[in-house]
Structures are given as structure tokens and as C-alpha cells.
Design a protein around this motif. Structure first.
Motif, PDB file in Angstrom:
ATOM      1  N   GLU A   1       0.825  -1.202   0.000  1.00 33.35           N
ATOM      2  CA  GLU A   1       0.000   0.000   0.000  1.00 33.35           C
ATOM      3  C   GLU A   1       0.868   1.264   0.000  1.00 33.35           C
ATOM      4  OE1 GLU A   1      -2.765  -0.106   3.176  1.00 33.35           O
ATOM      5  OE2 GLU A   1      -3.820  -1.897   2.447  1.00 33.35           O
ATOM      6  N   ALA A   2       1.973   1.222   0.747  1.00 31.44           N
ATOM      7  CA  ALA A   2       2.880   2.372   0.772  1.00 31.44           C
ATOM      8  C   ALA A   2       3.489   2.616  -0.606  1.00 31.44           C
ATOM      9  CB  ALA A   2       3.980   2.148   1.811  1.00 31.44           C
ATOM     10  N   LEU A   3       3.829   1.541  -1.308  1.00 30.39           N
ATOM     11  CA  LEU A   3       4.412   1.690  -2.642  1.00 30.39           C
ATOM     12  C   LEU A   3       3.377   2.186  -3.658  1.00 30.39           C
ATOM     13  CD1 LEU A   3       6.645  -1.524  -2.708  1.00 30.39           C
ATOM     14  CD2 LEU A   3       7.442   0.846  -2.745  1.00 30.39           C
ATOM     15  N   ARG A   4       2.131   1.762  -3.521  1.00 29.16           N
ATOM     16  CA  ARG A   4       1.092   2.262  -4.414  1.00 29.16           C
ATOM     17  C   ARG A   4       0.836   3.758  -4.171  1.00 29.16           C
ATOM     18  NH1 ARG A   4      -1.767  -1.666  -7.161  1.00 29.16           N
ATOM     19  NH2 ARG A   4      -1.325  -3.820  -6.532  1.00 29.16           N
ATOM     20  N   ALA A   5       0.854   4.173  -2.919  1.00 22.80           N
ATOM     21  CA  ALA A   5       0.716   5.596  -2.620  1.00 22.80           C
ATOM     22  C   ALA A   5       1.909   6.386  -3.164  1.00 22.80           C
ATOM     23  CB  ALA A   5       0.585   5.795  -1.106  1.00 22.80           C
ATOM     24  N   PHE A   6       3.081   5.782  -3.093  1.00 26.87           N
ATOM     25  CA  PHE A   6       4.286   6.393  -3.652  1.00 26.87           C
ATOM     26  C   PHE A   6       4.134   6.604  -5.158  1.00 26.87           C
ATOM     27  CE2 PHE A   6       8.597   5.401  -5.493  1.00 26.87           C
ATOM     28  CZ  PHE A   6       9.206   6.603  -5.150  1.00 26.87           C
ATOM     29  N   ALA A   7       3.589   5.627  -5.851  1.00 25.03           N
ATOM     30  CA  ALA A   7       3.372   5.762  -7.292  1.00 25.03           C
ATOM     31  C   ALA A   7       2.375   6.875  -7.592  1.00 25.03           C
ATOM     32  CB  ALA A   7       2.878   4.437  -7.875  1.00 25.03           C
ATOM     33  N   ASP A   8       1.309   6.981  -6.801  1.00 27.16           N
ATOM     34  CA  ASP A   8       0.325   8.043  -7.016  1.00 27.16           C
ATOM     35  C   ASP A   8       0.946   9.423  -6.810  1.00 27.16           C
ATOM     36  OD1 ASP A   8      -1.757   6.424  -7.748  1.00 27.16           O
ATOM     37  OD2 ASP A   8      -2.625   6.292  -5.747  1.00 27.16           O
TER      38      ASP A   8
ATOM     39  N   ASP B   1       5.360   4.523 -11.996  1.00 26.67           N
ATOM     40  CA  ASP B   1       4.532   3.315 -11.880  1.00 26.67           C
ATOM     41  C   ASP B   1       5.363   2.061 -12.133  1.00 26.67           C
ATOM     42  OD1 ASP B   1       2.349   4.835 -11.321  1.00 26.67           O
ATOM     43  OD2 ASP B   1       1.277   4.419 -13.178  1.00 26.67           O
ATOM     44  N   LEU B   2       6.247   2.147 -13.133  1.00 25.73           N
ATOM     45  CA  LEU B   2       7.070   0.983 -13.471  1.00 25.73           C
ATOM     46  C   LEU B   2       8.012   0.630 -12.319  1.00 25.73           C
ATOM     47  CD1 LEU B   2       7.591  -1.002 -15.765  1.00 25.73           C
ATOM     48  CD2 LEU B   2       9.324   0.566 -16.650  1.00 25.73           C
ATOM     49  N   VAL B   3       8.620   1.652 -11.712  1.00 25.51           N
ATOM     50  CA  VAL B   3       9.503   1.412 -10.560  1.00 25.51           C
ATOM     51  C   VAL B   3       8.711   0.822  -9.403  1.00 25.51           C
ATOM     52  CG1 VAL B   3      10.999   2.507  -8.856  1.00 25.51           C
ATOM     53  CG2 VAL B   3      11.109   3.221 -11.248  1.00 25.51           C
ATOM     54  N   ALA B   4       7.556   1.440  -9.098  1.00 30.38           N
ATOM     55  CA  ALA B   4       6.747   0.967  -7.982  1.00 30.38           C
ATOM     56  C   ALA B   4       6.236  -0.455  -8.222  1.00 30.38           C
ATOM     57  CB  ALA B   4       5.576   1.921  -7.757  1.00 30.38           C
TER      58      ALA B   4
ATOM     59  N   PHE C   1      -0.431   3.137 -15.315  1.00 33.17           N
ATOM     60  CA  PHE C   1      -1.181   1.897 -15.185  1.00 33.17           C
ATOM     61  C   PHE C   1      -1.444   1.526 -13.727  1.00 33.17           C
ATOM     62  CE2 PHE C   1       3.322   0.887 -15.488  1.00 33.17           C
ATOM     63  CZ  PHE C   1       3.541   0.015 -14.451  1.00 33.17           C
ATOM     64  N   LEU C   2      -1.000   2.379 -12.773  1.00 32.26           N
ATOM     65  CA  LEU C   2      -1.314   2.171 -11.362  1.00 32.26           C
ATOM     66  C   LEU C   2      -2.203   3.294 -10.832  1.00 32.26           C
ATOM     67  CD1 LEU C   2       2.074   0.936  -9.817  1.00 32.26           C
ATOM     68  CD2 LEU C   2       0.059  -0.416 -10.379  1.00 32.26           C
ATOM     69  N   VAL C   3      -3.025   3.870 -11.693  1.00 35.63           N
ATOM     70  CA  VAL C   3      -3.853   5.011 -11.299  1.00 35.63           C
ATOM     71  C   VAL C   3      -4.892   4.584 -10.288  1.00 35.63           C
ATOM     72  CG1 VAL C   3      -5.429   6.787 -12.122  1.00 35.63           C
ATOM     73  CG2 VAL C   3      -3.535   6.046 -13.557  1.00 35.63           C
ATOM     74  N   GLY C   4      -4.957   5.353  -9.185  1.00 35.08           N
ATOM     75  CA  GLY C   4      -5.998   5.127  -8.190  1.00 35.08           C
ATOM     76  C   GLY C   4      -5.945   3.779  -7.508  1.00 35.08           C
ATOM     77  N   THR C   5      -4.760   3.191  -7.410  1.00 30.89           N
ATOM     78  CA  THR C   5      -4.673   1.854  -6.792  1.00 30.89           C
ATOM     79  C   THR C   5      -4.341   1.918  -5.314  1.00 30.89           C
ATOM     80  OG1 THR C   5      -2.354   1.748  -7.451  1.00 30.89           O
ATOM     81  CG2 THR C   5      -3.959   0.772  -8.938  1.00 30.89           C
ATOM     82  N   ALA C   6      -3.914   3.116  -4.840  1.00 29.67           N
ATOM     83  CA  ALA C   6      -3.596   3.225  -3.414  1.00 29.67           C
ATOM     84  C   ALA C   6      -4.874   3.208  -2.603  1.00 29.67           C
ATOM     85  CB  ALA C   6      -2.812   4.512  -3.152  1.00 29.67           C
ATOM     86  N   ARG C   7      -4.849   2.475  -1.513  1.00 32.27           N
ATOM     87  CA  ARG C   7      -6.040   2.392  -0.673  1.00 32.27           C
ATOM     88  C   ARG C   7      -5.792   3.096   0.642  1.00 32.27           C
ATOM     89  NH1 ARG C   7      -5.514  -2.776  -2.842  1.00 32.27           N
ATOM     90  NH2 ARG C   7      -4.457  -3.527  -0.986  1.00 32.27           N
TER      91      ARG C   7
END
Length: 281
Positions: A152-159, A167-170, A275-281
Motif C-alpha cells: 500500500e505504501a508503494l502504491r501511494a508512492f506511485a500516485d 509506476d514501473l519502478v513501484a 497503469f497504477l492510477v488510483g490503486t492506493a487504498r
């Protein structure tokens, strides 16, 4: 009526000078003063305020000299808008952020080669993280140190990075957090090489795009200089002080600005979709 105009213009001139004094005052620069939202500045920069103040002063002076009421609007708008139209600071900032991602990814790969865990490796990169992505990396590490879920922390990092490369790194880090394998370092090293090649290509493209922008910049400077000389030297521009002349002047200026906008739009590339848009919860 003329006296009222002089009072208004004098007031505007005084306020503009006071505005410039405040804008030019030295300010303390700390790392958290500039707030970023999704990788973009979320406030008007100090340079913009300075340009607007200079434009207001120039508009008042032009009005007093020529009687062009439209100068009170055209000159400030031109002072702020022309630098934006004739430069491409956004592309330069994007390349700088890509370079920062490449450098940080390469550094993280190097830390992972010594056998430490992913969370510990991410924390170790704080000492050498590039300034362009330092706020995002600091928040990522803060979430991990608060015992947050790594994915979840990495998805927020991508956002927060709001970039396809981010997104690719995350995504690679998320896969590494799930599998906990030994090959993440080599994957990140290869990814860093790919980003470095992308940065080189973008720099070459921006160098090619800078040539027509430079031509347009010089044409604008020369045209403005000629107009100023004609304004101060005789009756060549006197018809523009009439109501019809003001309308014609607005049409000509609008046409020139529309041309610059068209040129800037042609020279602005579309960002790659995330491609990781809006994936952070």
C-alpha cells in the motif's frame, strides 16, 4: 477625468512597486516550502509574482505614455504569459524527475545487493535521494517506518510521483515485496539503464524542439522592441489610441498569442499513460 486617471494610475504604480519590493525580499528556503501535488507545483511561484508586478508597472507606464487603456491588461498578461509560451520548463522538470528516478533506482539496486531487506534498503536511500523526488521518498519511508503495509505504501508512492516511469519502478518494488526473491536488484539495475536511455532520448528531442522556440523568442523580442521605439518616437502608433484602434490592437495581439499557443501545443508531447492510477487504498 484625466485627474482621476492620474490618481488611479499613480495608486496602481505605487501598489505595484510595493508588490515588487515584497516579492524580491529574500526568503528562507526550506525543503518543505514548495508543496507538490501529484508531481506538480500547487502554488504560484515567486517568479510569476515578480513578472506580474513588472507587467503591472509596465502597463501603467505604457498607458500614461500612449493613452492605450488596453495596455493595463495586455502588458501584465504578456509579462506573465510570454515566458510560459516561449519556454518549456515543464519538459525540463520532467526530465529532471526521470533522472532522479533513474539515480534513486540504481542506488536502491546497489543497496539490495548487500542482502538487506526491501524496507531497510528503501530507508537507506534517504541519505542520497535526489532532491527532485526527495519528498515522495521521505513519505514512502515514513509510511514503512510507521509499520504500514509495504504494498500500500508503494502504491501511494506511485500516485504521488504521478508518472508512468514511477509506476514501473513501484510495480517492480511491489513484485519484489510479494516474492522476496534475490533477483530484485538486477531487475532494478536493468530498469535504471532503460530509464537512462529514455532520458537521453528526451534530451535530444527537447534540444530539437528548442530551436523553433528560440526563433519565436527572438521574433517576439524584436517585434516588441520595434513597437516600443515607434511608440516613443512619433505618431506611427497614434491611431491605436482610438477606440477602433484599440479593438484592432487586441485582435492583432490575440492572433499573435494564438500562434504561440499553437506552436507550443505542437511541440508538447503527450505523457505516457499510467497503469497504477488510483490503486492506493
Amino acid at each position: 477625468m484625466r485627474g482621476v486617471g492620474l490618481i488611479v494610475s499613480g495608486t496602481m504604480l505605487g501598489l505595484s512597486i510595493a508588490w515588487l519590493v515584497i516579492a524580491l525580499r529574500p526568503q528562507r528556503d526550506d525543503g518543505d516550502q514548495v508543496v507538490r501535488r501529484h508531481g506538480r507545483l500547487s502554488r504560484v511561484t515567486r517568479q510569476t509574482w515578480i513578472l506580474l508586478g513588472v507587467g503591472v508597472v509596465g502597463g501603467v507606464v505604457t498607458w500614461l505614455i500612449t493613452g492605450w487603456l488596453i495596455a493595463l491588461v495586455v502588458v501584465p498578461v504578456g509579462a506573465v504569459g510570454l515566458p510560459l509560451l516561449l519556454t518549456n520548463a515543464a519538459a525540463g522538470a520532467q526530465i529532471t524527475r526521470l533522472e532522479a528516478m533513474e539515480e534513486w533506482t540504481r542506488s536502491l539496486a546497489g543497496v539490495l545487493t548487500v542482502g538487506v531487506g526491501l524496507e531497510q534498503a528503501l530507508g537507506s536511500t534517504l541519505r542520497s535521494v535526489p532532491p527532485a523526488i526527495a519528498p515522495e521518498v521521505r513519505r514512502l519511508v515514513a509510511r514503512l517506518r510507521a509499520r504500514g503495509n509495504t504494498e500500500e505504501a508503494l502504491r501511494a508512492f506511485a500516485d504521488e510521483l504521478d508518472d508512468a516511469t514511477g509506476d514501473l519502478v513501484a510495480a517492480n518494488l511491489i513484485l519484489g515485496a510479494r516474492r522476496r526473491g534475490a533477483g530484485l536488484a538486477s531487475v532494478l539495475q536493468a530498469l535504471a539503464e532503460s530509464v537512462a536511455a529514455d532520458v537521453r532520448a528526451r534530451r535530444q528531442i527537447e534540444a530539437d524542439r528548442a530551436k523553433p522556440r528560440s526563433t519565436a523568442r527572438w521574433v517576439t523580442i524584436i517585434s516588441t522592441g520595434v513597437l516600443v521605439v515607434f511608440t516613443l518616437s512619433g505618431r506611427y502608433v497614434a491611431p491605436y489610441a482610438t477606440p477602433i484602434g484599440q479593438v484592432i490592437l487586441v485582435v492583432l495581439v490575440s492572433a499573435y498569442i494564438a500562434t504561440l499557443l499553437w506552436m507550443k501545443r505542437m511541440a508538447t508531447g503527450k505523457p505516457a499513460p499510467r497503469f497504477l492510477v488510483g490503486t492506493a487504498r
